[in-house]
Design a protein around this motif. Structure first.
Motif, PDB file in Angstrom:
ATOM      1  N   THR A 156      19.604  12.775  -2.689  1.00 54.72           N
ATOM      2  CA  THR A 156      20.249  11.593  -2.106  1.00 54.72           C
ATOM      3  C   THR A 156      19.357  10.953  -1.044  1.00 54.72           C
ATOM      4  N   CYS A 157      18.761  11.815  -0.208  1.00 51.51           N
ATOM      5  CA  CYS A 157      17.850  11.295   0.826  1.00 51.51           C
ATOM      6  C   CYS A 157      16.643  10.585   0.201  1.00 51.51           C
ATOM      7  N   ALA A 158      16.161  11.188  -0.932  1.00 52.53           N
ATOM      8  CA  ALA A 158      15.008  10.565  -1.594  1.00 52.53           C
ATOM      9  C   ALA A 158      15.372   9.188  -2.125  1.00 52.53           C
ATOM     10  N   VAL A 159      16.566   9.116  -2.756  1.00 51.66           N
ATOM     11  CA  VAL A 159      17.005   7.813  -3.274  1.00 51.66           C
ATOM     12  C   VAL A 159      17.178   6.817  -2.131  1.00 51.66           C
ATOM     13  N   LEU A 160      17.850   7.283  -1.074  1.00 52.81           N
ATOM     14  CA  LEU A 160      18.018   6.398   0.085  1.00 52.81           C
ATOM     15  C   LEU A 160      16.668   6.014   0.676  1.00 52.81           C
ATOM     16  N   GLY A 161      15.746   6.992   0.700  1.00 51.62           N
ATOM     17  CA  GLY A 161      14.416   6.715   1.239  1.00 51.62           C
ATOM     18  C   GLY A 161      13.698   5.638   0.447  1.00 51.62           C
ATOM     19  N   VAL A 162      13.764   5.781  -0.903  1.00 47.18           N
ATOM     20  CA  VAL A 162      13.134   4.757  -1.739  1.00 47.18           C
ATOM     21  C   VAL A 162      13.787   3.406  -1.507  1.00 47.18           C
ATOM     22  N   ALA A 163      15.138   3.421  -1.393  1.00 46.31           N
ATOM     23  CA  ALA A 163      15.842   2.167  -1.139  1.00 46.31           C
ATOM     24  C   ALA A 163      15.417   1.562   0.196  1.00 46.31           C
ATOM     25  N   ILE A 164      15.292   2.446   1.203  1.00 48.28           N
ATOM     26  CA  ILE A 164      14.869   1.952   2.522  1.00 48.28           C
ATOM     27  C   ILE A 164      13.453   1.408   2.471  1.00 48.28           C
ATOM     28  N   LEU A 165      12.572   2.132   1.776  1.00 52.43           N
ATOM     29  CA  LEU A 165      11.188   1.665   1.665  1.00 52.43           C
ATOM     30  C   LEU A 165      11.114   0.328   0.946  1.00 52.43           C
ATOM     31  N   LEU A 166      11.897   0.210  -0.149  1.00 56.88           N
ATOM     32  CA  LEU A 166      11.903  -1.054  -0.884  1.00 56.88           C
ATOM     33  C   LEU A 166      12.463  -2.187  -0.031  1.00 56.88           C
ATOM     34  N   SER A 167      13.574  -1.880   0.664  1.00 55.31           N
ATOM     35  CA  SER A 167      14.161  -2.923   1.518  1.00 55.31           C
ATOM     36  C   SER A 167      13.206  -3.293   2.651  1.00 55.31           C
ATOM     37  N   THR A 168      12.486  -2.264   3.175  1.00 57.60           N
ATOM     38  CA  THR A 168      11.503  -2.560   4.227  1.00 57.60           C
ATOM     39  C   THR A 168      10.383  -3.443   3.685  1.00 57.60           C
ATOM     40  N   ALA A 169       9.898  -3.084   2.481  1.00 56.39           N
ATOM     41  CA  ALA A 169       8.826  -3.882   1.878  1.00 56.39           C
ATOM     42  C   ALA A 169       9.293  -5.310   1.617  1.00 56.39           C
ATOM     43  N   LEU A 170      10.535  -5.437   1.094  1.00 51.29           N
ATOM     44  CA  LEU A 170      11.073  -6.783   0.869  1.00 51.29           C
ATOM     45  C   LEU A 170      11.253  -7.537   2.182  1.00 51.29           C
ATOM     46  N   SER A 171      11.730  -6.814   3.199  1.00 48.30           N
ATOM     47  CA  SER A 171      11.903  -7.465   4.509  1.00 48.30           C
ATOM     48  C   SER A 171      10.571  -7.944   5.062  1.00 48.30           C
ATOM     49  N   VAL A 172       9.552  -7.095   4.901  1.00 49.72           N
ATOM     50  CA  VAL A 172       8.213  -7.499   5.372  1.00 49.72           C
ATOM     51  C   VAL A 172       7.735  -8.715   4.609  1.00 49.72           C
ATOM     52  N   SER A 173       7.948  -8.685   3.272  1.00 45.70           N
ATOM     53  CA  SER A 173       7.429  -9.775   2.440  1.00 45.70           C
ATOM     54  C   SER A 173       8.228 -11.059   2.609  1.00 45.70           C
ATOM     55  N   LEU A 174       9.563 -10.943   2.673  1.00 42.43           N
ATOM     56  CA  LEU A 174      10.414 -12.135   2.652  1.00 42.43           C
ATOM     57  C   LEU A 174      10.830 -12.622   4.028  1.00 42.43           C
ATOM     58  N   VAL A 175      10.818 -11.735   5.032  1.00 45.61           N
ATOM     59  CA  VAL A 175      11.321 -12.125   6.361  1.00 45.61           C
ATOM     60  C   VAL A 175      10.228 -12.058   7.425  1.00 45.61           C
ATOM     61  N   ILE A 176       9.647 -10.865   7.569  1.00 45.50           N
ATOM     62  CA  ILE A 176       8.730 -10.658   8.693  1.00 45.50           C
ATOM     63  C   ILE A 176       7.455 -11.475   8.533  1.00 45.50           C
ATOM     64  N   LYS A 177       6.849 -11.390   7.335  1.00 43.96           N
ATOM     65  CA  LYS A 177       5.610 -12.147   7.148  1.00 43.96           C
ATOM     66  C   LYS A 177       5.818 -13.649   7.269  1.00 43.96           C
ATOM     67  N   PRO A 178       6.877 -14.230   6.628  1.00 47.43           N
ATOM     68  CA  PRO A 178       7.100 -15.672   6.852  1.00 47.43           C
ATOM     69  C   PRO A 178       7.347 -16.003   8.314  1.00 47.43           C
ATOM     70  N   PHE A 179       8.128 -15.148   9.008  1.00 48.26           N
ATOM     71  CA  PHE A 179       8.372 -15.399  10.431  1.00 48.26           C
ATOM     72  C   PHE A 179       7.069 -15.325  11.215  1.00 48.26           C
ATOM     73  N   TYR A 180       6.274 -14.290  10.902  1.00 46.13           N
ATOM     74  CA  TYR A 180       5.003 -14.139  11.608  1.00 46.13           C
ATOM     75  C   TYR A 180       4.075 -15.315  11.313  1.00 46.13           C
ATOM     76  N   ARG A 181       4.086 -15.763  10.036  1.00 45.81           N
ATOM     77  CA  ARG A 181       3.246 -16.899   9.666  1.00 45.81           C
ATOM     78  C   ARG A 181       3.710 -18.167  10.394  1.00 45.81           C
ATOM     79  N   GLU A 182       5.044 -18.368  10.450  1.00 46.31           N
ATOM     80  CA  GLU A 182       5.563 -19.525  11.175  1.00 46.31           C
ATOM     81  C   GLU A 182       5.189 -19.449  12.652  1.00 46.31           C
ATOM     82  N   ARG A 183       5.255 -18.235  13.190  1.00 47.37           N
ATOM     83  CA  ARG A 183       4.880 -18.065  14.596  1.00 47.37           C
ATOM     84  C   ARG A 183       3.413 -18.414  14.818  1.00 47.37           C
ATOM     85  N   LEU A 184       2.558 -17.954  13.901  1.00 46.87           N
ATOM     86  CA  LEU A 184       1.136 -18.277  14.013  1.00 46.87           C
ATOM     87  C   LEU A 184       0.912 -19.782  13.890  1.00 46.87           C
ATOM     88  N   GLU A 185       1.636 -20.395  12.945  1.00 45.14           N
ATOM     89  CA  GLU A 185       1.488 -21.841  12.776  1.00 45.14           C
ATOM     90  C   GLU A 185       1.956 -22.570  14.023  1.00 45.14           C
TER      91      GLU A 185
END
Length: 563
Positions: free
Chosen positions: A191-220
């Motif tokens: 269960t922890c492994a499944v949750l871990g993969v889910a967390i990693l995927l959600s983190t990767a998606l958050s980085v790709s869809l939220v954090i990086k665009p926010f960071y890019r907007e901040r840089l701009e």
């Protein structure tokens, strides 16, 4: 500042998430293992209590060892482990039939995990918490531990029947007892492994869809702020540079060059109204490759298009498509033929000082076809405001300079030349007379009793007399000669090409004309009228070529001359 979003940011977030998941799995696994072990201990302890109670009841009823063995057998059939009863001497009182090594059960050594004594605590395991099962009958009430039975590790729970000296024990294979915990642990880890993969995927998606665009907007945003700061510094430098010159043409060149450098615009036009405010004249252009600026003129009214309306309405126009402009904002013939003003997309900004519009700035990117960003438009409006003040100051300076020049050249009361300028002209005529050998005469006229007139009637009447005398001298000169008001009531007439005799005759005619005039209040004077004195002189080539000396020589003669 670089606009590239660092990939290490996402990697660090994913690693942190993975570390959190791993730590959570370890903690949960440890907790589950501990809880499952405690559950096994509690369960075996409860079974040992139940068996001890049953054995006590059966033995109390006078049953034999055979009956006890059957009870033990039934207990074994309900469970995966075994059960038996031994006395304090190690003799097996009851055990299931067919149990190997049953006779030696009393000698089994148990490594205690927990035990209960009547009045004392269990010692430290490191100090030797091992005892034979038969020895538990002395000094213990209950306990649980690990022992090796029948060639395998087992968990053993026992209860002591003190009155009989018996030890009732139950066991369960260690592997079997830990299998539930192992299964549960595996389930939790999965269960922890499944949750871990889910967390990693959600983190990767958050980085790709939220954090990086926010960071890019901040840089701009930071990039735009830095660009704005650079532009403001440049604007400040331009503003300082504009203060170094008050010439209108120089300031216009500075403004156009700075706007191109700071804002990066392709073309910039600056329009100012004519003195009558009927026409907008292009006073300067940057990037224009068509008509010269001086040929670009627009009427302030119908036909002048959006540029004229921006001036009249004091309004900024941002035109995205000139073809969509209403007819009243379009250039009308013949002004629509001006090639320099043919642009599809452009911006027109009025130059306003206080509440007055002093000009218009029109810009576009006709060559590069680039859109003009909003931040550039804001900077352009700020720049235009500064430029408007600079141009208005330059125009005021020009007006003051013209007025000062007029004051230097023209006497404001009589509109004759000032003495300063008259001497310049006199010096020029002296130089020409010396070179050409032509005659040059100077005539000086003054009002003898003007001081008494002023004192009697006041300066207002005196000013009127001076203006009238100037008119008479101008009329008698007939456009010939140069006339100046020297100081007070003294006037001078420069007569190029006239000798001394001609000057004498003109002096006589001039004094006669002045005395024929009537002047208000002159009968109040002691003489009953204003008196005029005149003197004249011809420049002699041998004397000093100095206008000041020549004038002084002739002027001194007026103190004695009378006409």
């Amino acid at each position: 500042m670089s606009e590239k979003v660092p990939t290490g940011l996402g990697v660090r977030l994913i690693l942190v998430s993975a570390a959190i998941v791993a730590l959570a799995a370890l903690v949960v696994g440890a907790v589950v293992t501990k809880l499952s072990e405690d559950e096994v201990k509690a369960r075996l302890g409860a079974e040992a209590d139940d068996l001890a109670r049953i054995v006590e009841e059966v033995a109390g009823a006078g049953s034999g060892e055979a009956d006890l063995s059957r009870v033990v057998l039934r207990n074994r059939l309900r469970r995966t482990g075994g059960a038996w009863v031994v006395d304090r001497d190690g003799r097996v009182v009851a055990a299931p039939p067919g149990v190997p090594e049953a006779a030696s059960l009393g000698e089994v050594e148990v490594e205690l995990l927990a035990a209960r004594k009547p009045l004392e605590a269990l010692g430290n395991r490191a100090q030797g918490n091992r005892l034979k099962l038969a020895d538990a009958a002395e000094g213990y009430e209950a306990g649980i531990g690990v022992a090796t039975l029948f060639g395998e590790a087992r968990i053993v729970a026992f209860r002591v029947l003190k009155d009989r000296g018996w030890v009732v024990a139950v066991d369960e294979p260690y592997a079997s007892s830990s299998s539930v915990a192992a299964s549960l642990k595996k389930y939790v880890l999965l269960t922890c492994a499944v949750l871990g993969v889910a967390i990693l995927l959600s983190t990767a998606l958050s980085v790709s869809l939220v954090i990086k665009p926010f960071y890019r907007e901040r840089l701009e945003l930071l990039g735009r702020v830095e660009a704005a700061n650079r532009n403001l510094r440049k604007l400040h430098e331009v503003s300082v540079g504009m203060q170094k010159t008050l010439a209108l043409e120089d300031r216009i060149r500075t403004i156009l060059g700075a706007a191109h450098e700071v804002l990066g615009l392709d073309r910039i036009f600056l329009f100012l109204p004519n003195p009558e405010t009927t026409v907008l004249e292009c006073k300067g252009a940057f990037g224009n490759q068509d008509e010269p600026p001086e040929e670009i003129r627009l009427p302030l009214g119908a036909g002048g298009g959006v540029i004229a309306q921006s001036f009249l309405q004091k309004r900024t126009y941002r035109v995205e498509n000139a073809r969509e402009l209403p007819s009243d904002l379009r250039l009308q013939p013949p002004y629509d033929e001006i090639r320099a003003l043919r642009s599809r997309s452009f911006i027109v900004i009025p130059m306003i000082v206080e509440s007055d519009c002093v000009g218009v700035v029109a810009v576009d990117n006709q060559l590069s076809k680039r859109p003009i960003p909003a931040d550039v438009i804001e900077t352009l409006e700020l720049f235009t405001s500064q430029a408007a003040v600079a141009i208005e100051n330059a125009r005021l300076y020009q007006q003051l300079k013209l007025y000062a020049d007029e004051l230097e050249v023209t006497d404001h009361l009589t509109q004759l030349f000032t003495f300063f300028h008259f001497k310049k002209l006199l010096q020029g005529e002296i130089d020409r007379a010396r070179l050409a050998g032509a005659p040059l005469a100077l005539l000086v006229v003054r009002i003898d009793n003007f001081a008494a007139y002023n004192e009697k009637l006041g300066h207002k009447f005196g000013d009127e007399v001076l203006k009238k005398v100037a008119e008479v001298i101008r009329a008698k000169s007939g456009g010939k000669g140069v006339i100046g008001r020297c100081f007070g009531s003294t006037f001078a007439v420069l007569l190029p090409g006239v000798d001394a005799e001609g000057a004498r005759q003109r002096a006589a005619d001039l004094v006669a004309a002045l005395e024929e005039q009537s002047y208000p209040g002159e009968d109040a004077l002691a003489e009953g009228r204003l008196r005029f004195a005149a003197a004249w002189g011809e420049y002699q080539r041998g004397e000093a070529a100095n206008a000041e000396e020549f004038f002084t020589r002739v002027n001194e003669q007026t103190k004695e001359a009378r006409a």
